[in-house]
Design a protein around this motif. Sequence first.
Motif, PDB file in Angstrom:
ATOM      1  N   VAL A 171      70.874 -70.638 -23.974  1.00  0.00           N
ATOM      2  CA  VAL A 171      71.075 -69.947 -22.737  1.00  0.00           C
ATOM      3  C   VAL A 171      71.334 -71.031 -21.643  1.00  0.00           C
ATOM      4  CG1 VAL A 171      70.863 -67.799 -21.514  1.00  0.00           C
ATOM      5  CG2 VAL A 171      69.805 -68.131 -23.620  1.00  0.00           C
ATOM      6  N   ASP A 172      72.614 -70.844 -21.137  1.00  0.00           N
ATOM      7  CA  ASP A 172      72.655 -71.557 -19.840  1.00  0.00           C
ATOM      8  C   ASP A 172      71.977 -70.668 -18.688  1.00  0.00           C
ATOM      9  OD1 ASP A 172      73.791 -73.491 -17.623  1.00  0.00           O
ATOM     10  OD2 ASP A 172      75.443 -72.061 -17.657  1.00  0.00           O
ATOM     11  N   VAL A 173      71.545 -71.273 -17.490  1.00  0.00           N
ATOM     12  CA  VAL A 173      70.741 -70.778 -16.475  1.00  0.00           C
ATOM     13  C   VAL A 173      71.628 -70.150 -15.592  1.00  0.00           C
ATOM     14  CG1 VAL A 173      69.064 -70.937 -14.639  1.00  0.00           C
ATOM     15  CG2 VAL A 173      68.672 -71.861 -16.905  1.00  0.00           C
ATOM     16  N   GLU A 174      72.725 -70.898 -14.944  1.00  0.00           N
ATOM     17  CA  GLU A 174      73.353 -70.545 -13.947  1.00  0.00           C
ATOM     18  C   GLU A 174      74.702 -70.101 -14.448  1.00  0.00           C
ATOM     19  OE1 GLU A 174      72.446 -73.025 -10.029  1.00  0.00           O
ATOM     20  OE2 GLU A 174      72.845 -74.460 -11.580  1.00  0.00           O
ATOM     21  N   MET A 175      74.945 -68.706 -14.548  1.00  0.00           N
ATOM     22  CA  MET A 175      76.214 -68.147 -14.607  1.00  0.00           C
ATOM     23  C   MET A 175      76.580 -67.115 -13.823  1.00  0.00           C
ATOM     24  SD  MET A 175      75.698 -67.733 -19.006  1.00  0.00           S
ATOM     25  CE  MET A 175      74.043 -66.832 -18.924  1.00  0.00           C
ATOM     26  N   PRO A 176      77.994 -66.746 -13.709  1.00  0.00           N
ATOM     27  CA  PRO A 176      78.161 -65.646 -12.740  1.00  0.00           C
ATOM     28  C   PRO A 176      77.846 -64.280 -13.458  1.00  0.00           C
ATOM     29  CG  PRO A 176      80.077 -67.200 -13.275  1.00  0.00           C
ATOM     30  CD  PRO A 176      79.007 -67.318 -14.266  1.00  0.00           C
ATOM     31  N   GLY A 177      77.167 -63.386 -12.513  1.00  0.00           N
ATOM     32  CA  GLY A 177      76.526 -61.927 -12.905  1.00  0.00           C
ATOM     33  C   GLY A 177      75.221 -62.430 -13.383  1.00  0.00           C
ATOM     34  N   MET A 178      74.951 -61.942 -14.383  1.00  0.00           N
ATOM     35  CA  MET A 178      73.482 -61.881 -14.844  1.00  0.00           C
ATOM     36  C   MET A 178      73.356 -63.658 -15.126  1.00  0.00           C
ATOM     37  SD  MET A 178      71.623 -60.470 -18.273  1.00  0.00           S
ATOM     38  CE  MET A 178      71.813 -58.720 -17.611  1.00  0.00           C
ATOM     39  N   SER A 179      71.950 -63.951 -14.878  1.00  0.00           N
ATOM     40  CA  SER A 179      71.839 -65.427 -14.960  1.00  0.00           C
ATOM     41  C   SER A 179      70.766 -65.548 -16.195  1.00  0.00           C
ATOM     42  CB  SER A 179      70.875 -65.833 -13.900  1.00  0.00           C
ATOM     43  OG  SER A 179      69.471 -65.256 -14.026  1.00  0.00           O
ATOM     44  N   GLY A 180      70.919 -66.742 -16.676  1.00  0.00           N
ATOM     45  CA  GLY A 180      70.099 -67.139 -17.920  1.00  0.00           C
ATOM     46  C   GLY A 180      68.680 -66.483 -18.094  1.00  0.00           C
ATOM     47  N   LEU A 181      68.139 -66.756 -16.781  1.00  0.00           N
ATOM     48  CA  LEU A 181      66.448 -66.341 -16.692  1.00  0.00           C
ATOM     49  C   LEU A 181      66.644 -64.709 -16.813  1.00  0.00           C
ATOM     50  CD1 LEU A 181      65.464 -68.561 -13.859  1.00  0.00           C
ATOM     51  CD2 LEU A 181      64.999 -68.815 -16.216  1.00  0.00           C
ATOM     52  N   GLU A 182      67.535 -63.961 -16.126  1.00  0.00           N
ATOM     53  CA  GLU A 182      67.765 -62.697 -16.354  1.00  0.00           C
ATOM     54  C   GLU A 182      67.695 -62.089 -17.689  1.00  0.00           C
ATOM     55  OE1 GLU A 182      69.155 -61.440 -11.619  1.00  0.00           O
ATOM     56  OE2 GLU A 182      70.571 -62.086 -13.457  1.00  0.00           O
ATOM     57  N   PHE A 183      68.810 -62.960 -18.316  1.00  0.00           N
ATOM     58  CA  PHE A 183      68.945 -62.562 -19.730  1.00  0.00           C
ATOM     59  C   PHE A 183      67.655 -62.836 -20.427  1.00  0.00           C
ATOM     60  CE2 PHE A 183      69.959 -64.132 -24.090  1.00  0.00           C
ATOM     61  CZ  PHE A 183      70.652 -63.149 -24.446  1.00  0.00           C
ATOM     62  N   VAL A 184      67.097 -63.871 -20.493  1.00  0.00           N
ATOM     63  CA  VAL A 184      65.958 -64.132 -21.173  1.00  0.00           C
ATOM     64  C   VAL A 184      64.739 -62.967 -20.993  1.00  0.00           C
ATOM     65  CG1 VAL A 184      64.045 -65.645 -21.727  1.00  0.00           C
ATOM     66  CG2 VAL A 184      66.228 -66.559 -21.404  1.00  0.00           C
ATOM     67  N   ALA A 185      64.613 -62.862 -19.570  1.00  0.00           N
ATOM     68  CA  ALA A 185      63.396 -61.723 -19.179  1.00  0.00           C
ATOM     69  C   ALA A 185      63.988 -60.483 -19.956  1.00  0.00           C
ATOM     70  CB  ALA A 185      63.518 -61.622 -17.706  1.00  0.00           C
ATOM     71  N   HIS A 186      65.293 -60.223 -19.835  1.00  0.00           N
ATOM     72  CA  HIS A 186      65.786 -58.713 -20.296  1.00  0.00           C
ATOM     73  C   HIS A 186      65.723 -58.645 -21.816  1.00  0.00           C
ATOM     74  CE1 HIS A 186      68.570 -55.265 -19.837  1.00  0.00           C
ATOM     75  NE2 HIS A 186      68.914 -55.526 -21.112  1.00  0.00           N
ATOM     76  N   THR A 187      66.060 -59.808 -22.592  1.00  0.00           N
ATOM     77  CA  THR A 187      65.769 -59.665 -23.960  1.00  0.00           C
ATOM     78  C   THR A 187      64.167 -59.672 -24.501  1.00  0.00           C
ATOM     79  OG1 THR A 187      65.909 -62.007 -24.178  1.00  0.00           O
ATOM     80  CG2 THR A 187      67.986 -60.731 -24.486  1.00  0.00           C
ATOM     81  N   ARG A 188      63.381 -60.547 -23.752  1.00  0.00           N
ATOM     82  CA  ARG A 188      62.001 -60.212 -23.838  1.00  0.00           C
ATOM     83  C   ARG A 188      61.252 -58.801 -23.920  1.00  0.00           C
ATOM     84  NH1 ARG A 188      59.738 -63.899 -26.884  1.00  0.00           N
ATOM     85  NH2 ARG A 188      57.873 -63.834 -25.757  1.00  0.00           N
ATOM     86  N   ALA A 189      61.915 -58.215 -23.062  1.00  0.00           N
ATOM     87  CA  ALA A 189      61.458 -56.748 -22.712  1.00  0.00           C
ATOM     88  C   ALA A 189      62.122 -55.590 -23.618  1.00  0.00           C
ATOM     89  CB  ALA A 189      61.895 -56.179 -21.355  1.00  0.00           C
ATOM     90  N   ASP A 190      63.255 -56.244 -24.300  1.00  0.00           N
ATOM     91  CA  ASP A 190      63.688 -55.071 -25.333  1.00  0.00           C
ATOM     92  C   ASP A 190      63.196 -55.350 -26.628  1.00  0.00           C
ATOM     93  OD1 ASP A 190      65.865 -54.329 -27.194  1.00  0.00           O
ATOM     94  OD2 ASP A 190      67.290 -54.504 -25.755  1.00  0.00           O
ATOM     95  N   PRO A 191      62.858 -54.095 -27.126  1.00  0.00           N
ATOM     96  CA  PRO A 191      62.173 -54.003 -28.424  1.00  0.00           C
ATOM     97  C   PRO A 191      62.921 -54.418 -29.606  1.00  0.00           C
ATOM     98  CG  PRO A 191      61.868 -51.912 -27.190  1.00  0.00           C
ATOM     99  CD  PRO A 191      63.018 -53.055 -26.426  1.00  0.00           C
ATOM    100  N   MET A 192      64.269 -54.398 -29.456  1.00  0.00           N
ATOM    101  CA  MET A 192      65.168 -54.980 -30.453  1.00  0.00           C
ATOM    102  C   MET A 192      65.161 -56.420 -30.525  1.00  0.00           C
ATOM    103  SD  MET A 192      68.908 -53.517 -31.644  1.00  0.00           S
ATOM    104  CE  MET A 192      69.853 -54.627 -31.275  1.00  0.00           C
TER     105      MET A 192
END
Length: 693
Positions: free
Chosen positions: A623-644
């Motif tokens: 994952v890249d960190v700086e992206m338009p919209g959801m950032s890479g950090l937000e993506f990682v945090a989101h997936t870590r909180a997702d049971p799937m």
Amino acid sequence: MEKDPFRYFRIEAREILDVLSQGILKLETRGASSAARKADIDRLLRASHTLKGAAGVVGHDAIAKLAHRMEELLAGHARDDGSSRTPISALLDVVDAIASELTALGAPAAQATGAATAPVEKNAESVRLDLLEVDGVLASIADVSARLASASASSAGLVRVELAVRKVEEWLAAAKYAGDRSSLDWDTVIETVGHLRGELRVEREALEGVIDGAERRVREALDDARRLRLLPAETLFAELARAARDAAAADVTAPGAPPRRVELETAGGDLRLDAHVLGLLRDALLQLVRNAIAHALEPETERRSGGKPATGRIAIRFELRGSRAVVTCRDDGRGIDVEAVRAALVAAGLASEQAAGEMDVAALVRVAMRRGVTTRASATELAGRGVGLQVVGSVIERLRGELTVRTEAGRGTTFELDVPVSMTAAAALVVEAGDVAATIPLDAVARTTRVAGGDIARSPEGDALSDGGEMVRFASLARVLRREGKELGHRDFSTAVLLEIGGLRAAVGVDRVLGVANEVVRPIPAPAVADPIVVGASLDGQGDPRLALDPRSLVEAVRRLPGALRPTPLPERKSVLVIDDSLTSRMLERGILEAAGYDVTTAASAEEALEVARERRFAVFVVDVEMPGMSGLEFVAHTRADPMLGATPAVLVTSRASAEDRRRGLAAGARAYIVKGEFAQDEFLDAVRRSVG
């Protein structure tokens, strides 16, 4: 305000220097009072005056003074007074001094790529080009073309909507006549739906018309932009003529002896080639001209005793053969001393006496080009270090061209360089093999043919396909590119592409031939150590990458492969999802990971990646960190909180290098943190392997 005040001055000054250099060299061959000589001097005076004025406008006093000095020296020649004439070498010294001043200004884009432009008088009505800007136009148009293709696909979606509305209309009509007693005004409903379908059809036809017209104009603009990048071969002639003169002056037989007389003839200067190709050819031709003077052309006394003209002759010719450029450099010297080259190879330990004795001229030259061999006992300023042929060999390799050498004792030597007209755009056959779309230069494709598994003769030494009674080595393209999910030794192929290049033949099996396209090939980023078969990538109409294949490397790879007799399951490939809004970064990481055996899917945003990740399982996210919209950090945090998705590890690849950024990335749940500015392929792969486990 213009960031670089000398930008256009450099280009114009380089053009004028070409005119001055060529014209001054002509003065040496003109008669003392010929009309042609006077016309040449007038032309040189005008060019010098133009340069002086241009230098004054941009405030470059040094070049203005040098241009004025050139006018004074030329005026002495114009007076036709022998006592007023300065040596030709003095005029060339002024040209060199101006060139040094230009170099000190810094290299513009056209100069940095080895490109030049046409002489001033022939270029009066043409646009002076910055190659980086031209490449930017090409990339922009190609991107617009891809977006238009996507819009065209959207118009196909309107067709489906129109058909769906028609079905609804039919269902409503059927319901009405079936006696449905609801309170609906069926006539109004049916009429409304019919009107909606008609409006959809009108809008769809209008959109298709706009898209067709725009695509046509984009194709025209893309062709025009590609032509802008092509430069006439004659832009090299002035420098080659100067190189021949300087080399002849440097290669004197004894102190105080007159310089050797050499005549350089040129032809085919109107042939236009890509600036990158022309720049590399410049390097090769300069070496061939110098080598001809140092090794091939005899001293005047030897030439006269052999019945030759006193003046040595070197002829350079550009011509188009099919879709490729053929550049010939021929001299009328003594020819290659084949026995001396053999002895040099043996002395350098590059071949045994027996092996060297069995080599023909072409084979001897190929070895000399790779390893830097010289037949001179001692080095001079001009020759003796074995570098010249190495440069030629390097150019041929970089252009993926062919070199033919012919020599005849006492008659001379001919070097023939067969190269592409352009390395960035060329007609190519588009094929599909497994999950890969690829392009093969059309001039290397002999033909395509339908085949089945029974048409392939198999043996442990290699598989083969019969073509006109001749057995041609065969392999599936997916196998050559190591992209098969399992070994397909007994698979039935639908199509074989027969390739022929440099006298070598082979065939590759593909799933589909998608057609012929004029591809703009983009180089793969330097850190990505790709298979030598893959020389770049282009984009299809939907913006998806297609691998650009080198036909020679492809043929050689097929001929090296053993037979595929026994199917052997390959280990399961781990799936990686690469998420980055930069196409270059996605292609780089995808190339590295696929070469390491991973199955790679890409996404251009975190939002798109979430959708893809919920449809299939991945072993790791990159994952890249700086992206338009959801950032890479937000993506990682989101997936870590997702049971799937929480169990899928993530590797962050970013340009942010501070300790705090690393801490935040690892705190968000990433397994590894890679900095793009410190990117190393081994470190990247190690991080992915550790994360996958």
